[in-house]
Each structure stands twice: as C-alpha cells, then as structure tokens.
Design an enzyme around this catalytic site. Sequence first.
Site, mmCIF file in Angstrom:
data_model
loop_
_atom_site.group_PDB
_atom_site.id
_atom_site.type_symbol
_atom_site.label_atom_id
_atom_site.label_comp_id
_atom_site.label_asym_id
_atom_site.label_seq_id
_atom_site.Cartn_x
_atom_site.Cartn_y
_atom_site.Cartn_z
ATOM 1 N N ARG A 45 0.847 -1.196 0.000
ATOM 2 C CA ARG A 45 0.000 0.000 0.000
ATOM 3 C C ARG A 45 0.881 1.245 0.000
ATOM 4 O O ARG A 45 0.652 2.204 -0.727
ATOM 5 C CB ARG A 45 -0.963 0.028 1.198
ATOM 6 N N TYR A 97 -16.281 18.943 -13.992
ATOM 7 C CA TYR A 97 -16.644 17.542 -14.209
ATOM 8 C C TYR A 97 -17.674 17.127 -13.145
ATOM 9 O O TYR A 97 -17.488 17.377 -11.948
ATOM 10 C CB TYR A 97 -15.378 16.678 -14.101
ATOM 11 N N ASP A 169 -7.091 20.193 -13.302
ATOM 12 C CA ASP A 169 -7.445 18.886 -13.849
ATOM 13 C C ASP A 169 -7.078 18.919 -15.325
ATOM 14 O O ASP A 169 -7.727 19.581 -16.126
ATOM 15 C CB ASP A 169 -8.945 18.622 -13.638
ATOM 16 N N LYS A 194 -8.474 8.128 -19.183
ATOM 17 C CA LYS A 194 -8.707 8.722 -20.491
ATOM 18 C C LYS A 194 -7.428 8.636 -21.350
ATOM 19 O O LYS A 194 -7.072 7.556 -21.736
ATOM 20 C CB LYS A 194 -9.198 10.169 -20.314
HETATM 21 C C1 LIG Z 1 -13.308 11.137 -16.195
HETATM 22 C C2 LIG Z 1 -12.881 12.382 -15.544
HETATM 23 C C3 LIG Z 1 -12.636 12.435 -14.161
HETATM 24 C C4 LIG Z 1 -12.883 11.252 -13.258
HETATM 25 O O1 LIG Z 1 -12.003 10.210 -13.496
HETATM 26 P P1 LIG Z 1 -12.331 8.675 -13.178
HETATM 27 O O2 LIG Z 1 -11.082 7.982 -13.595
HETATM 28 O O3 LIG Z 1 -13.544 8.300 -13.978
HETATM 29 O O4 LIG Z 1 -12.597 8.583 -11.701
HETATM 30 C C5 LIG Z 1 -12.182 13.627 -13.629
HETATM 31 N N1 LIG Z 1 -11.991 14.724 -14.394
HETATM 32 C C6 LIG Z 1 -12.234 14.708 -15.725
HETATM 33 C C7 LIG Z 1 -12.019 15.953 -16.510
HETATM 34 C C8 LIG Z 1 -12.685 13.549 -16.351
HETATM 35 O O5 LIG Z 1 -12.941 13.555 -17.665
#
Ligand SMILES: *Cc1c(COP(=O)(O)O)cnc(C)c1O
Length: 394
Positions: A45, A97, A169, A194
């Site tokens: 961990r 988001y 982000d 992504k």
């Molecule tokens: C998908 C997404 C998230 C969340 O990510 P997960 O891996 O689905 O938890 C956060 N910010 C943005 C801009 C996203 O597109």
Amino acid sequence: MKTTTTLLHSIPADPLTGAISVPIYQTSTFVQEAPGVNQGFDYARSNNPTRKVLEDLVAVLEDGSNAYAFASGLAAIDAVVKVLEAGDEILAVDDIYGGAFRQFTHIFQKFGIKVTYADTTKVENVVDAITPKTRLIWLESPTNPTLKISDIREIAKIAEANNCLLCVDNTFASPVGQNPINLGADLVVHSATKYLGGHSDLIAGIVVTKTPELGEKIKFIQNACGTILSPFDSWLTIRGIETLPLRFERHSKSAQQIAAFLTNCELIRNVYYPGLIDHGNYEIAVKQQRLFGGVIAFDLKVDSAELATEIVCSTKLFKLAESLGGAKSLLCHPATMTHKSIPREKRYNTGVTDSLIRLSVGLEDAEDLIEDLKTVFKTVGEKTKKLTQTSTQN
Ligand SMILES: *Cc1c(COP(=O)(O)O)cnc(C)c1O
C-alpha cells in the site's frame, strides 16, 4: 532530448533481470533483512515498484517534483482536497466535471469544506469570487463538454498572491497538450482512465505536485487513505503512456479536421473545439496549449433531444458510450447521460443544450469518421426537412 525520447527512456529496464517491460510486482509485502532494514519497499500500500515507475514517469511528463497513482481520477481529486482543513474554501470552475461536483458537494461540504463556483474563463471573476478563506482554486482547462479554456498563468498569479493552491485537472489536454505546473499550478490531476491509459481498458488517477513538500502531503494521504492503483493497472497505464505522444498528435490532428467539417454542416449551430479560430477562448488556448486533443462538442440548429439521440444511436464508427481518450471513437449525449442530474437551466448556462453531442475522436482514419457523420447527418437532415415542411403546411 525530445519529449518522446525522454518519455520512453524514463521507463527503466528492470534492474534485477534486464526485462525491457516493467515487471508487475504482484505482492502485498516485502521480506526484510532485519526490522526496518529493506530495499526501499516494506508494504505494497505504501509503495510498490511497478506503481513507482508509473509515478516517476508522470512526474517527468508533467515537469513536477512528484506524482502519485490512485485507483481512479476521483480518488486523485479526493486526495488533493484532503490537503485542506475544515473551514477552508475551494473556488472551482463552474463548468466542472460532474463527478468532482458530486464529491465536493456531497462529501466534502459535510466535513466543513465550502465550495463556490465561478466562470474562470474571465480572470476578473476569479478575483471577485476569492475570499480570505479560499485555500484552493480548482480549474479544468479545457472543460467538459464545451471545451472552455481558463488562463492558467494569470490565475496562478492570483492564487499565489492570495496564499492559495492552484490545482488543474489536465485530463482533456494530457501532458502532451499542456503542462500546468510550467504555467504556475501547484498540483495537476489526471483521470488516467482517459488519454494516459488511452485504450479504454482501465480506471486510474494521478496527482502531480510542483514541490517535494506538497508531494510528501499527497504521499501521506495516499498511504493513510489507501486509495492506491493496483500493480497490474499501473503496468497497463505505463504501457499506454509509451504511445501517448503518437496517439495525442493523431487525436488532435483528426479532431481538427472533423471540427472543420462540422463547422460547414447545415444541421449544426455551434461547434466547440479550442483549435478553431472562432472558439471563444482561442487566444488563451494557443498561448498555453501545444495541441488541442480529441474532444469536440456541437449542437444542432433544431435544438431537439430526439434528433440528437437519433444521431448518437445511428453512427457506426462512433460508439455510444461515456468516457473519452481511447483508441476507438466514442460519442455521447450529455443532456441525457453525463449531465442528466444538472437542472436544465444550469445546463443551458454552460452551453449544454438538449441537442449537444460530444465526440471523442479516436485513432481511426479521419476520412472514415467524417464519412460516418456525413451519412447520419444526411438521413437526419432529410427527416428534419420533412418535419419543418409538415409543420408549415399545418
Ligand atoms: C473522467 C474524468 C474524471 C474522473 O475520473 P475517473 O477515472 O472516472 O474517476 C475527472 N476529471 C475529468 C475531466 C474527467 O474527464
């Protein structure tokens, strides 16, 4: 050295065996010579060699001091907010988001962290909304789904002057498109689900810090809360990142072509893509981004959810699904999918109309993707014509 060379050679061969692919250390613990005497790893961990390769790699890509890998993008966001104390405030981009909005509202407000929202595309709105209690400014740039851009450099100056952290982000731009730390941000988060992963085959998140001191704080939270990324998913993410520059260039090139095509379609009212000169924030986009990525949004002249639904159900290559950044093209209808829980009026304020469609342009040949859209627009266009004709006859 150029970026792609640096990237590939930041992934070390295995020091024990020479394996060119990073081994998956599928272990919970590490044998110690004497209590506290080990080879830098004691419990998985706290630290895992596979995860560590991924973390060090993303730190290099984002020009940060440290990076930490989490079980999802939302787990990464959760770790950043936990740097704050009860009574602190977050000032966040209003076009945030949905999952981050839900976490801020339904989890952190309960623990005394207040969140306010502002249209951060205008720097003066940030100045107006900041309070003496604001400790964290939260940006997404570009935002989802209408690709709004905030001036990271200018907002970083405001954050610093107000003794606030700035977190960006960077999921939509990826480290290939933009490096927020070099523009003044203190923290960067990614949904590695992504573009970093890039193959729609995992859920993962990353936090990158500008300084080792902030890195220590995030590391402490990662270990204390335990929301780590597994060794296998760490390995998959490393493998995805190896081709990130190639993929992201292709996503961006095809998206630029498709956005130009959409601009000339009779059915369409607005096309949102930061690489288009008439995008509202084009000037800032060009200043801070190298590439504009694979996400495009557009809406229809006839603002109808039914028509939009017909389009998203009829394409052959663009598959109907949430998420983005994978090899295969996806599309979705935010009003009934990702943004369903947002009240209609609030949705419209940020451009998410009933007919808005979001594309995630994949790695297929752009000509084929354009053909796919053309075919569907033709059928839908004929239907709309008939509809408007019958309504004028009546
Ligand atoms: C998908 C997404 C998230 C969340 O990510 P997960 O891996 O689905 O938890 C956060 N910010 C943005 C801009 C996203 O597109």
